[in-house]
Design an enzyme around this catalytic site. Structure first.
Site, PDB file in Angstrom:
ATOM      1  N   ASP A  12       1.518  -1.027 -16.314  1.00 45.03           N
ATOM      2  CA  ASP A  12       0.464  -2.037 -16.410  1.00 45.03           C
ATOM      3  C   ASP A  12      -0.196  -2.041 -17.795  1.00 45.03           C
ATOM      4  O   ASP A  12      -0.183  -1.045 -18.510  1.00 45.03           O
ATOM      5  CB  ASP A  12      -0.590  -1.756 -15.334  1.00 45.03           C
ATOM      6  CG  ASP A  12      -1.505  -2.950 -15.112  1.00 45.03           C
ATOM      7  OD1 ASP A  12      -1.069  -4.102 -15.364  1.00 45.03           O
ATOM      8  OD2 ASP A  12      -2.667  -2.745 -14.711  1.00 45.03           O
ATOM      9  N   HIS A  29       4.582  -8.402 -22.768  1.00 42.20           N
ATOM     10  CA  HIS A  29       5.710  -8.130 -21.863  1.00 42.20           C
ATOM     11  C   HIS A  29       6.973  -7.818 -22.663  1.00 42.20           C
ATOM     12  O   HIS A  29       7.754  -6.944 -22.283  1.00 42.20           O
ATOM     13  CB  HIS A  29       5.971  -9.327 -20.945  1.00 42.20           C
ATOM     14  CG  HIS A  29       4.837  -9.603 -19.992  1.00 42.20           C
ATOM     15  ND1 HIS A  29       4.215  -8.607 -19.280  1.00 42.20           N
ATOM     16  CD2 HIS A  29       4.215 -10.760 -19.639  1.00 42.20           C
ATOM     17  CE1 HIS A  29       3.250  -9.141 -18.528  1.00 42.20           C
ATOM     18  NE2 HIS A  29       3.237 -10.435 -18.735  1.00 42.20           N
ATOM     19  N   LEU A 123      20.358  10.267 -12.357  1.00 40.51           N
ATOM     20  CA  LEU A 123      19.070   9.666 -11.993  1.00 40.51           C
ATOM     21  C   LEU A 123      19.209   8.407 -11.117  1.00 40.51           C
ATOM     22  O   LEU A 123      19.983   7.504 -11.439  1.00 40.51           O
ATOM     23  CB  LEU A 123      18.335   9.282 -13.294  1.00 40.51           C
ATOM     24  CG  LEU A 123      16.972   8.627 -13.138  1.00 40.51           C
ATOM     25  CD1 LEU A 123      15.918   9.664 -12.759  1.00 40.51           C
ATOM     26  CD2 LEU A 123      16.553   7.930 -14.446  1.00 40.51           C
TER      27      LEU A 123
HETATM   28  C1  IPE Z   1       1.959  -5.418 -16.251  1.00 41.43           C
HETATM   29  O1  IPE Z   1       1.136  -5.932 -17.224  1.00 41.43           O
HETATM   30  C2  IPE Z   1       3.208  -6.233 -16.063  1.00 41.43           C
HETATM   31  C3  IPE Z   1       3.175  -7.092 -14.871  1.00 41.43           C
HETATM   32  C4  IPE Z   1       2.261  -7.087 -13.951  1.00 41.43           C
HETATM   33  C5  IPE Z   1       4.262  -8.004 -14.718  1.00 41.43           C
HETATM   34  P1  IPE Z   1       0.047  -7.072 -16.926  1.00 41.43           P
HETATM   35  O2  IPE Z   1       0.691  -8.385 -17.199  1.00 41.43           O
HETATM   36  O3  IPE Z   1      -0.518  -6.938 -15.584  1.00 41.43           O
HETATM   37  O4  IPE Z   1      -1.018  -6.753 -18.049  1.00 41.43           O
HETATM   38  P2  IPE Z   1      -2.575  -6.689 -17.857  1.00 41.43           P
HETATM   39  O5  IPE Z   1      -2.830  -5.735 -16.740  1.00 41.43           O
HETATM   40  O6  IPE Z   1      -3.023  -8.081 -17.542  1.00 41.43           O
HETATM   41  O7  IPE Z   1      -3.073  -6.164 -19.158  1.00 41.43           O
HETATM   42  C1  IPE Z   2       0.728  -4.252 -10.813  1.00 37.93           C
HETATM   43  O1  IPE Z   2      -0.020  -4.759 -11.842  1.00 37.93           O
HETATM   44  C2  IPE Z   2       2.115  -4.811 -10.833  1.00 37.93           C
HETATM   45  C3  IPE Z   2       2.969  -4.385 -11.945  1.00 37.93           C
HETATM   46  C4  IPE Z   2       2.642  -3.575 -12.910  1.00 37.93           C
HETATM   47  C5  IPE Z   2       4.285  -4.947 -11.933  1.00 37.93           C
HETATM   48  P1  IPE Z   2      -0.999  -6.015 -11.672  1.00 37.93           P
HETATM   49  O2  IPE Z   2      -1.567  -6.270 -13.006  1.00 37.93           O
HETATM   50  O3  IPE Z   2      -0.270  -7.122 -11.017  1.00 37.93           O
HETATM   51  O4  IPE Z   2      -2.073  -5.435 -10.666  1.00 37.93           O
HETATM   52  P2  IPE Z   2      -3.580  -5.883 -10.436  1.00 37.93           P
HETATM   53  O5  IPE Z   2      -3.594  -7.372 -10.274  1.00 37.93           O
HETATM   54  O6  IPE Z   2      -4.352  -5.451 -11.657  1.00 37.93           O
HETATM   55  O7  IPE Z   2      -4.010  -5.141  -9.218  1.00 37.93           O
HETATM   56 MG    MG Z   3      -2.073  -5.847 -14.864  1.00 41.76          MG
END
Ligand code: IPE
Ligand code: IPE
Ligand code: MG
Length: 245
Positions: A12, A29, A123
């Site tokens: 995340d 991303h 793995l």
């Molecule tokens: C995690 O990064 C990747 C996905 C959820 C696909 P985020 O896109 O959630 O990035 P933040 O949490 O908004 O910074």
């Molecule tokens: C969790 O992250 C999903 C992934 C990292 C793929 P999100 O960014 O979607 O989670 P929330 O919305 O902060 O809970």
């Molecule tokens: Mg996120």
């Protein structure tokens, strides 16, 4: 010896990482997807049995179309790019999640990589894509009911019908990006996981941080409800058995 066999990571913080740099979220991303290779290589070097990476949740479908389509493109790129190193490192690859909503070309690439790597013995790498923990449990229960109408389901049955039962329970769950929540990840498998939350956002996460987290968490006393220091379910069961004999 480390008791950490299965590590799961909620990758995340990509969007916030990009925003800090005045870049669009998708840039985060793209940079984040480059990190995956080194983390998989480290997990393999450390001889972990399983690594499960949360790449896209069932709830992430509600994000803007452009972001969702970038994430799909990155998945496709990963499937093509990682083929050689998956083979070289003897990794067994699987997607967990509902892939039926993905385009047929990507589904074919997934199937090919899963088949090509099925006999590898290293793995067990799982990519959680279009994945939801609740959906996985419901799917498992429904699969069981279909095969065994009228029977009660047991924990063993439920486990056996998960997407990848052979990966086993999660020993260590890491979340990057600073938030401390589960966000519908591996709800069944984390019941006795050690949890580790780091403020590092995923694009900045390094193999060395993974190693240091594993080393730190390996020092923790995992008791599994028992009282002895090296308590484990096996140990507890052994004691119970001795008592009953
Ligand atoms: C995690 O990064 C990747 C996905 C959820 C696909 P985020 O896109 O959630 O990035 P933040 O949490 O908004 O910074
Ligand atoms: C969790 O992250 C999903 C992934 C990292 C793929 P999100 O960014 O979607 O989670 P929330 O919305 O902060 O809970
Ligand atoms: Mg996120």
């Amino acid at each position: 010896m480390s008791s950490i066999n299965h590590v799961a990571i909620i990758m995340d913080g990509n969007g916030r990482w990009a925003n800090e740099k005045f870049r669009p979220r998708v840039w985060g991303h793209i940079r984040g997807s480059n990190v995956v290779t080194s983390i998989v290589a480290k997990a393999s070097d450390l001889n972990l049995k399983a690594l499960t990476l949360y790449a896209f949740s069932t709830e992430n479908w509600s994000r803007p179309e452009t972001e969702v389509s970038t994430l799909f493109k990155l998945l496709k790129k990963f499937l093509l790019k990682e083929r050689a190193s998956i083979k070289k490192n003897n990794i067994q690859f699987k997607i967990i999640g509902e892939i039926s909503g993905l385009n047929p070309e990507t589904q074919k690439l997934i199937e090919e990589l899963e088949e090509d790597s099925a006999s590898n013995t290293g793995l067990k790498l799982s990519f959680a894509f279009s994945y939801g923990g609740r959906a996985e449990i419901i799917r498992s229960v429904n699969q069981f009911i279909e095969k065994n109408p009228g029977q009660n389901i047991t924990e063993k049955n439920l486990e056996a019908n998960l997407y990848r039962p052979e990966a086993g329970d999660v020993d260590l769950l890491i979340r990057t990006g600073g938030d401390q929540r589960i966000s519908n990840f591996l709800l069944w498998q984390i019941s006795y996981s050690e949890l580790f939350f780091t403020n590092t956002k995923w694009p900045d996460f390094k193999a060395s941080e993974l190693e240091s987290i594993i080393n730190k968490v390996s020092q923790r006393d995992r008791r599994f409800g028992s009282l002895d220091n090296d308590g484990s379910l096996d140990n507890t069961k052994k004691l119970l058995k001795e008592k009953n004999e």
